[in-house]
Motif scaffolding. Structure first.
Motif, PDB file in Angstrom:
ATOM      1  N   GLU A 119       1.774   7.262 -70.908  1.00 22.93           N
ATOM      2  CA  GLU A 119       0.639   6.386 -70.604  1.00 22.93           C
ATOM      3  C   GLU A 119       0.742   5.793 -69.197  1.00 22.93           C
ATOM      4  OE1 GLU A 119      -0.617   3.578 -73.692  1.00 22.93           O
ATOM      5  OE2 GLU A 119       0.883   4.534 -74.979  1.00 22.93           O
ATOM      6  N   ALA A 120       1.966   5.542 -68.734  1.00 31.36           N
ATOM      7  CA  ALA A 120       2.178   4.898 -67.436  1.00 31.36           C
ATOM      8  C   ALA A 120       2.009   5.857 -66.263  1.00 31.36           C
ATOM      9  CB  ALA A 120       3.571   4.273 -67.395  1.00 31.36           C
ATOM     10  N   ARG A 121       1.953   7.140 -66.522  1.00 30.60           N
ATOM     11  CA  ARG A 121       1.839   8.116 -65.426  1.00 30.60           C
ATOM     12  C   ARG A 121       0.591   7.911 -64.575  1.00 30.60           C
ATOM     13  NH1 ARG A 121       5.400  12.597 -65.768  1.00 30.60           N
ATOM     14  NH2 ARG A 121       6.462  12.657 -67.778  1.00 30.60           N
ATOM     15  N   CYS A 122      -0.429   7.288 -65.115  1.00 24.32           N
ATOM     16  CA  CYS A 122      -1.676   7.079 -64.364  1.00 24.32           C
ATOM     17  C   CYS A 122      -1.550   5.958 -63.336  1.00 24.32           C
ATOM     18  CB  CYS A 122      -2.826   6.781 -65.322  1.00 24.32           C
ATOM     19  SG  CYS A 122      -2.651   5.190 -66.172  1.00 24.32           S
ATOM     20  N   ILE A 123      -0.537   5.125 -63.443  1.00 24.48           N
ATOM     21  CA  ILE A 123      -0.449   3.937 -62.584  1.00 24.48           C
ATOM     22  C   ILE A 123      -0.173   4.271 -61.122  1.00 24.48           C
ATOM     23  CG2 ILE A 123       0.838   1.795 -62.156  1.00 24.48           C
ATOM     24  CD1 ILE A 123       0.951   1.442 -65.199  1.00 24.48           C
ATOM     25  N   PRO A 124       0.868   5.046 -60.770  1.00 21.93           N
ATOM     26  CA  PRO A 124       1.106   5.308 -59.340  1.00 21.93           C
ATOM     27  C   PRO A 124      -0.088   5.919 -58.594  1.00 21.93           C
ATOM     28  CG  PRO A 124       3.051   5.864 -60.601  1.00 21.93           C
ATOM     29  CD  PRO A 124       1.956   5.577 -61.603  1.00 21.93           C
ATOM     30  N   PRO A 125      -0.789   6.901 -59.185  1.00 25.28           N
ATOM     31  CA  PRO A 125      -1.957   7.413 -58.445  1.00 25.28           C
ATOM     32  C   PRO A 125      -3.045   6.356 -58.233  1.00 25.28           C
ATOM     33  CG  PRO A 125      -1.360   8.937 -60.217  1.00 25.28           C
ATOM     34  CD  PRO A 125      -0.541   7.696 -60.390  1.00 25.28           C
ATOM     35  N   GLN A 126      -3.232   5.469 -59.211  1.00 25.34           N
ATOM     36  CA  GLN A 126      -4.240   4.411 -59.065  1.00 25.34           C
ATOM     37  C   GLN A 126      -3.844   3.419 -57.973  1.00 25.34           C
ATOM     38  OE1 GLN A 126      -5.745   2.684 -62.778  1.00 25.34           O
ATOM     39  NE2 GLN A 126      -5.076   4.531 -63.832  1.00 25.34           N
ATOM     40  N   ILE A 127      -2.570   3.114 -57.893  1.00 29.97           N
ATOM     41  CA  ILE A 127      -2.084   2.214 -56.837  1.00 29.97           C
ATOM     42  C   ILE A 127      -2.263   2.889 -55.490  1.00 29.97           C
ATOM     43  CG2 ILE A 127      -0.050   1.035 -55.883  1.00 29.97           C
ATOM     44  CD1 ILE A 127      -1.191  -0.237 -58.478  1.00 29.97           C
ATOM     45  N   GLY A 128      -1.884   4.162 -55.394  1.00 28.28           N
ATOM     46  CA  GLY A 128      -2.041   4.903 -54.142  1.00 28.28           C
ATOM     47  C   GLY A 128      -3.484   4.929 -53.676  1.00 28.28           C
ATOM     48  N   LYS A 129      -4.402   5.143 -54.612  1.00 25.69           N
ATOM     49  CA  LYS A 129      -5.833   5.173 -54.278  1.00 25.69           C
ATOM     50  C   LYS A 129      -6.298   3.801 -53.786  1.00 25.69           C
ATOM     51  CE  LYS A 129     -10.348   6.361 -56.142  1.00 25.69           C
ATOM     52  NZ  LYS A 129     -11.119   6.742 -57.306  1.00 25.69           N
ATOM     53  N   ALA A 130      -5.850   2.754 -54.437  1.00 28.40           N
ATOM     54  CA  ALA A 130      -6.255   1.399 -54.056  1.00 28.40           C
ATOM     55  C   ALA A 130      -5.743   1.027 -52.662  1.00 28.40           C
ATOM     56  CB  ALA A 130      -5.750   0.391 -55.087  1.00 28.40           C
ATOM     57  N   ASP A 132      -5.360   3.087 -50.131  1.00 29.92           N
ATOM     58  CA  ASP A 132      -6.091   3.858 -49.128  1.00 29.92           C
ATOM     59  C   ASP A 132      -5.205   4.200 -47.925  1.00 29.92           C
ATOM     60  OD1 ASP A 132      -8.319   5.223 -48.128  1.00 29.92           O
ATOM     61  OD2 ASP A 132      -9.001   3.464 -47.012  1.00 29.92           O
ATOM     62  N   MET A 133      -4.018   4.713 -48.214  1.00 27.79           N
ATOM     63  CA  MET A 133      -3.086   5.118 -47.172  1.00 27.79           C
ATOM     64  C   MET A 133      -2.664   6.559 -47.443  1.00 27.79           C
ATOM     65  SD  MET A 133      -0.748   1.656 -46.988  1.00 27.79           S
ATOM     66  CE  MET A 133       0.170   2.066 -45.516  1.00 27.79           C
ATOM     67  N   THR A 134      -2.315   7.258 -46.389  1.00 27.51           N
ATOM     68  CA  THR A 134      -1.843   8.626 -46.552  1.00 27.51           C
ATOM     69  C   THR A 134      -0.427   8.595 -47.120  1.00 27.51           C
ATOM     70  OG1 THR A 134      -0.790   8.783 -44.381  1.00 27.51           O
ATOM     71  CG2 THR A 134      -3.164   9.340 -44.507  1.00 27.51           C
ATOM     72  N   PRO A 135       0.022   9.696 -47.731  1.00 31.58           N
ATOM     73  CA  PRO A 135       1.418   9.738 -48.198  1.00 31.58           C
ATOM     74  C   PRO A 135       2.421   9.457 -47.080  1.00 31.58           C
ATOM     75  CG  PRO A 135       0.170  11.537 -49.167  1.00 31.58           C
ATOM     76  CD  PRO A 135      -0.735  10.873 -48.152  1.00 31.58           C
ATOM     77  N   THR A 136       2.138   9.912 -45.882  1.00 33.05           N
ATOM     78  CA  THR A 136       3.033   9.658 -44.742  1.00 33.05           C
ATOM     79  C   THR A 136       3.079   8.168 -44.410  1.00 33.05           C
ATOM     80  OG1 THR A 136       2.577  11.852 -43.856  1.00 33.05           O
ATOM     81  CG2 THR A 136       3.494  10.237 -42.321  1.00 33.05           C
ATOM     82  N   GLU A 137       1.920   7.519 -44.419  1.00 27.33           N
ATOM     83  CA  GLU A 137       1.872   6.081 -44.157  1.00 27.33           C
ATOM     84  C   GLU A 137       2.613   5.300 -45.240  1.00 27.33           C
ATOM     85  OE1 GLU A 137      -2.405   5.498 -41.869  1.00 27.33           O
ATOM     86  OE2 GLU A 137      -2.405   5.812 -44.044  1.00 27.33           O
ATOM     87  N   LEU A 138       2.414   5.694 -46.489  1.00 28.79           N
ATOM     88  CA  LEU A 138       3.098   5.025 -47.604  1.00 28.79           C
ATOM     89  C   LEU A 138       4.610   5.188 -47.501  1.00 28.79           C
ATOM     90  CD1 LEU A 138       0.710   5.933 -50.543  1.00 28.79           C
ATOM     91  CD2 LEU A 138       1.082   3.664 -49.558  1.00 28.79           C
ATOM     92  N   ALA A 139       5.066   6.403 -47.169  1.00 29.04           N
ATOM     93  CA  ALA A 139       6.506   6.651 -47.040  1.00 29.04           C
ATOM     94  C   ALA A 139       7.098   5.822 -45.904  1.00 29.04           C
ATOM     95  CB  ALA A 139       6.769   8.144 -46.819  1.00 29.04           C
ATOM     96  N   ALA A 140       6.386   5.727 -44.788  1.00 27.93           N
ATOM     97  CA  ALA A 140       6.877   4.939 -43.650  1.00 27.93           C
ATOM     98  C   ALA A 140       6.941   3.456 -44.010  1.00 27.93           C
ATOM     99  CB  ALA A 140       5.985   5.158 -42.427  1.00 27.93           C
TER     100      ALA A 140
END
Length: 159
Positions: A119-130, A132-140
């Motif tokens: 059930e919790a698998r949906c949380i990280p993608p929702q946070i990432g969408k909210a 509004d940063m690229t994976p590179t920006e998030l990693a940095a």
């Protein structure tokens, strides 16, 4: 001239005490914003944010001691124990004494706790969408925050 020294002395002393100039306030208010973002997502799972963090640790590796969980989350046992008791009361985890050392308490996921991971698998993608940063920006950003935490905890080497 030393550029770092110029940067440190560039702002007048009065500006250094402005709230919007405080790194600690930026971190504090960002933590609150994260809590507001996570709250409705976690309510669906009947978890608080600190409980979610405990579950993340156990989903990575089940059967840890209270001390091991505390080390991963940077929490002491006095803070962690009430969280664990509530998770146990909700049927998500079991707390048992380690047969090899009665002083240690082992924390294991129950079937319900393991099922909650799906059930919790949906949380990280929702946070990432909210965010509004690229994976590179998030990693940095994460890397910078990890470096900051390490320095604040006095774990960094001297340069």
């Amino acid at each position: 001239m030393n550029a770092k020294r110029d940067e440190k002395t560039a702002a007048p002393e009065a500006d250094m005490l402005r709230l919007d100039q405080q790194l600690c306030f930026a971190a504090y208010s960002t933590a609150h914003a994260f809590n507001r973002l996570y709250r409705p997502l976690l309510e669906k799972l009947d978890l608080t944010y600190p409980q979610y963090l405990v579950m993340l640790v156990l989903w990575e590796r089940d059967g840890l001691t209270v001390t091991q969980i505390g080390e991963r989350l940077f929490l002491d046992s006095g803070t962690l124990t009430p969280l664990l008791k509530r998770l146990e009361g909700a049927g998500r985890i079991a707390r048992t004494r380690d047969p090899a050392d009665e002083r240690r308490v082992l924390i294991t996921l129950t079937g319900d706790g393991q099922a909650l991971r799906t059930e919790a698998r949906c949380i990280p993608p929702q946070i990432g969408k909210a965010l509004d940063m690229t994976p590179t920006e998030l990693a940095a950003l994460k890397s910078g925050l990890d470096k900051l935490r390490t320095a604040l905890n006095g774990e960094g080497g001297s340069e």
